[in-house]
Design an enzyme around this catalytic site. Structure first.
Site, PDB file in Angstrom:
ATOM      1  N   ASP A  48       0.847  -1.196   0.000  1.00 14.78           N
ATOM      2  CA  ASP A  48       0.000   0.000   0.000  1.00 14.78           C
ATOM      3  C   ASP A  48       0.887   1.251   0.000  1.00 14.78           C
ATOM      4  O   ASP A  48       2.088   1.176   0.235  1.00 14.78           O
ATOM      5  CB  ASP A  48      -0.904  -0.028   1.229  1.00 14.78           C
ATOM      6  N   GLU A  91       2.809   4.858  -4.138  1.00  6.97           N
ATOM      7  CA  GLU A  91       3.148   5.928  -5.102  1.00  6.97           C
ATOM      8  C   GLU A  91       4.529   6.552  -4.839  1.00  6.97           C
ATOM      9  O   GLU A  91       5.219   6.800  -5.842  1.00  6.97           O
ATOM     10  CB  GLU A  91       2.063   7.026  -5.062  1.00  6.97           C
ATOM     11  N   ASP A 119      -7.896   4.594  -3.447  1.00 11.48           N
ATOM     12  CA  ASP A 119      -8.965   4.976  -2.517  1.00 11.48           C
ATOM     13  C   ASP A 119     -10.040   5.787  -3.225  1.00 11.48           C
ATOM     14  O   ASP A 119     -10.169   7.004  -3.031  1.00 11.48           O
ATOM     15  CB  ASP A 119      -8.376   5.773  -1.351  1.00 11.48           C
TER      16      ASP A 119
END
Length: 679
Positions: free
Chosen positions: A389, A392, A459
């Site tokens: 997770d 980025e 998300d």
């Protein structure tokens, strides 16, 4: 004076400080590089070493041309470049506007469109402090051209013509800068710098904020499949997805304890519902950057993992790249240069539940350090699946100019971070002898597919608007070379378990999820549940969402989801053939209509239906209250509908879609019919 360069298997051009090089790079493909440095940097970024191809080179009066299979590049004495296919049809040409020019096709001076007082160059290297350049590359825009791919952007448009795209990684935005053109070429911007791609009506423009050189790859093909497969050969293919991963994945934010996970798994088995993977989300750890279970909530994780395994369920655990400044790992990693650094201000990258800094995934020793912690605390307990997770990574403020990696400033190399994050885990698992590697990663870059990456769309909001965006995102990700892709079914945030409007959205998203590469239920459901102890050892504790299992939304909704869960289970043999094909060729698992029907003009116009493999047409319901929709059936095929009705292609139909159904059609005569319509 400018100079054309004719090498043994490449052509080039030199003027002042700029050198241009064009060489064969794979089947029907060319690599183009340019630099104002004395030599080219030996950095392939996402490109793999190619199989050797001998090009044909022809010298003209004021030009050079190079031919590699189906693609030809023509370079004139002014350094202007254009590309053609084997039929001589123009694919792409640079955008020049100068007072003096000879025209890319060798047209005499004064006779072409390029003469202008604007003084635009197609390749513009603008010096910046530090010896680097800001790069702008311009191409002519073509009327009627459609553009696809480029990764994942939160917008409903499949055709990207007219769009301007930031080349940067953000939560729910994934930059994979490979584009498909309806004119019969693919173009890959082989540069991980932060930048922009603009597919405007007046011209196409690519920019890199900080770089040493221009680097792109272009390929020609007669079909979208040919272009996709050549790109896969150039940047790598996904491994073979293990069989279990084609089943159902259960996830929520978050299962707080070992007992909660076991209770959910046992209930799935009690109800005789298939379940392949259960996911343990974040903050199962004592603190960020410890990469281990908190024994107060997870007293015997090995026993839990063993029981899940005995039930036929694989365990996946969340791993964040954040390291809290209060941990001992932070002190050690900071001293060794394993953390992302800031150019100004304090070294805090994210302030969610603590002051944290990301580990530097571009540093090979930092990757090994994190993997060793993960191996000791998760892998050695029996966990083989990891949820990477925040990949980025998600900065508190996306001030890309303020961060620096081991490989260089984020402005220059930032987009490669998620691929390096995945690479560290892939390499670690391979060293342990693992082969069926699947890691769920929130972001990717070109080449990520070869590291067992399952991308998901981040998300996103629980709304029909977001659902529509995910369809375009998933299709364009497949065209950008990322065949393993999924979403949070129901959306991540904003869904209330007691809201009938959300129930409708969840059902529609769940039905669509059956026909996505990976079928995964996840979300942060409302109302949120506060932890019994808000603080532990001075560390804030994260709350959890409401229950998110398929029986959590009432009996009627449970029965609908149960039906579609069983449909997915019957489809798994078919899906496994799609995964095998993706591994062998690079073909997307879900793809736009034109991928399988490129000669039918309507296939390039339809953006809200798609093919799930070659044999299933899916037309998801994307709007609240919708109970029917238009569906286009390609000609030359007989299609079998949900109720077994046989319909001839080459027409638009109106499909009924009550809440319990999603319109889909199978090609008549295919084996998938048995799976879809089994009792």
């Amino acid at each position: 004076m400018s100079e054309l360069i004719d090498n043994e298997n490449s052509i080039g051009w030199r003027f002042n400080r700029q050198t241009l090089l064009i060489e064969p790079w794979g089947r029907n493909s060319l690599r183009v590089r340019a630099s104002c440095l004395p030599t080219f940097k030996d950095e392939d970024w996402a490109l793999l070493p190619p199989h050797p191809y001998q090009a044909d080179i022809v010298r003209g009066k004021e030009s050079l041309s190079i031919v590699n299979g189906n693609i030809k590049a023509v370079l004139n004495i002014k350094g202007q470049l254009a590309f053609y296919n084997a039929r001589g049809e123009l694919l792409l040409e640079e955008f020049w506007r100068q007072r003096t020019t000879v025209g890319i096709g060798g047209v005499e001076k004064g006779q072409d469109k390029y003469i202008s007082a604007l003084k635009f160059e197609a390749r513009e290297f603008k010096p910046i402090p530090g010896g680097k350049h800001q790069l702008t590359v311009r191409f002519e825009s073509r009327a009627g051209e459609k553009i696809f791919g480029m990764g994942q952007y939160q917008q409903p448009w499949l055709d990207l013509k007219g769009c301007t795209l930031e080349l940067a990684q953000r939560n729910s935005q994934t930059s994979v800068p490979f584009m498909h053109s309806s004119l019969g070429y693919g173009f890959f911007w082989n540069n991980p710098a932060i930048g922009e791609a603009s597919f405007a009506k007046n011209h196409t423009q690519w920019t890199a904020k900080v770089t040493d050189q221009l680097d792109y790859w272009i390929t020609a093909g007669d079909t979208p499949a040919e272009i996709t497969r050549q790109y896969a050969e150039a940047t790598g293919k996904a491994p073979m997805m293990p069989s279990f991963a084609t089943g159902f994945w259960q996830c929520k934010l978050r299962y707080r304890t070992q007992q909660e996970v076991l209770d959910v798994a046992r209930e799935y088995k009690r109800r005789q519902l298939p379940l392949s993977v259960i996911v343990i989300d974040f903050f199962h750890w004592p603190n960020q950057g410890t990469w281990c279970f908190d024994p107060r909530d997870w007293p015997d994780p090995k026993a839990m993992i063993d029981e899940l395994k005995s039930l036929g369920i694989e365990t996946m655990v969340s791993v964040w790249p954040t390291v809290d400044s209060r941990t001992s790992n932070y002190v050690e990693m900071q001293s060794k240069g394993y953390l992302v650094s800031t150019e100004r201000g304090v070294s805090v990258n994210l302030d969610f539940m603590g002051n944290t800094t990301f580990f530097d995934a571009t540093h090979p020793d930092a990757r090994r350090y994190v993997w060793e912690k993960v191996k000791q605390n998760y892998y050695d307990l029996g966990i083989r699946l990891f949820w990477l997770d925040e990949a980025e990574p998600e900065y508190r403020a996306y001030d890309f100019d303020n961060y620096r990696y081991h490989l260089g400033p984020v402005l220059e190399v930032g987009n490669i971070y998620p691929r390096k994050f995945a690479e560290g885990f892939y390499d670690g698992l391979r060293q342990q002898g693992e082969t069926g590697i699947v890691n769920l990663v929130r972001c990717v870059w070109a080449g990520s597919q070869r590291y067992g990456v399952l991308a998901w769309s981040g998300d996103v909001h629980s709304s029909f608007h977001a659902l529509r965006n995910q369809l375009a995102a998933g299709l364009n990700m497949g065209l950008a070379g990322i065949p393993w892709w999924t979403t949070d079914i129901g959306g991540f945030q904003g869904g209330n378990v007691n809201d009938p409007a959300f129930h409708e959205l969840l059902i529609r998203w769940f039905q669509w999820g059956v026909f996505c590469p990976v079928f995964r239920l996840h979300g942060y459901r409302e109302p949120q549940i506060k932890p019994s102890d808000m603080w532990r050892d001075g560390i804030p504790q994260c709350d959890s969402g409401s229950p998110n299992e398929i029986w959590s939304y009432g009996e009627q909704n449970f029965q609908i989801m149960r039906h579609w869960l069983l449909v997915r289970e019957r489809l798994r043999p078919y899906i496994e053939t799609l995964m095998a094909n993706a591994h062998a060729t690079g073909d997307p698992v879900m793809r736009p209509m034109f991928y399988d029907f490129p000669k039918q003009a309507q296939s390039w116009q339809v953006e809200d239906q798609y093919m799930f493999g070659a044999d299933i047409l899916v037309a998801p319901i994307l709007h609240a209250g919708q109970n029917s929709r238009k569906v286009w059936l390609p000609e030359g095929e007989t299609w079998v509908g949900m109720d077994g009705e046989r319909i001839e292609g080459g027409q638009w139909i109106t499909a009924r879609a009550p809440l319990e159904s999603i319109p889909f059609y199978a090609r008549a005569g295919t084996s998938v019919l048995v799976s879809l319509f089994a009792a």
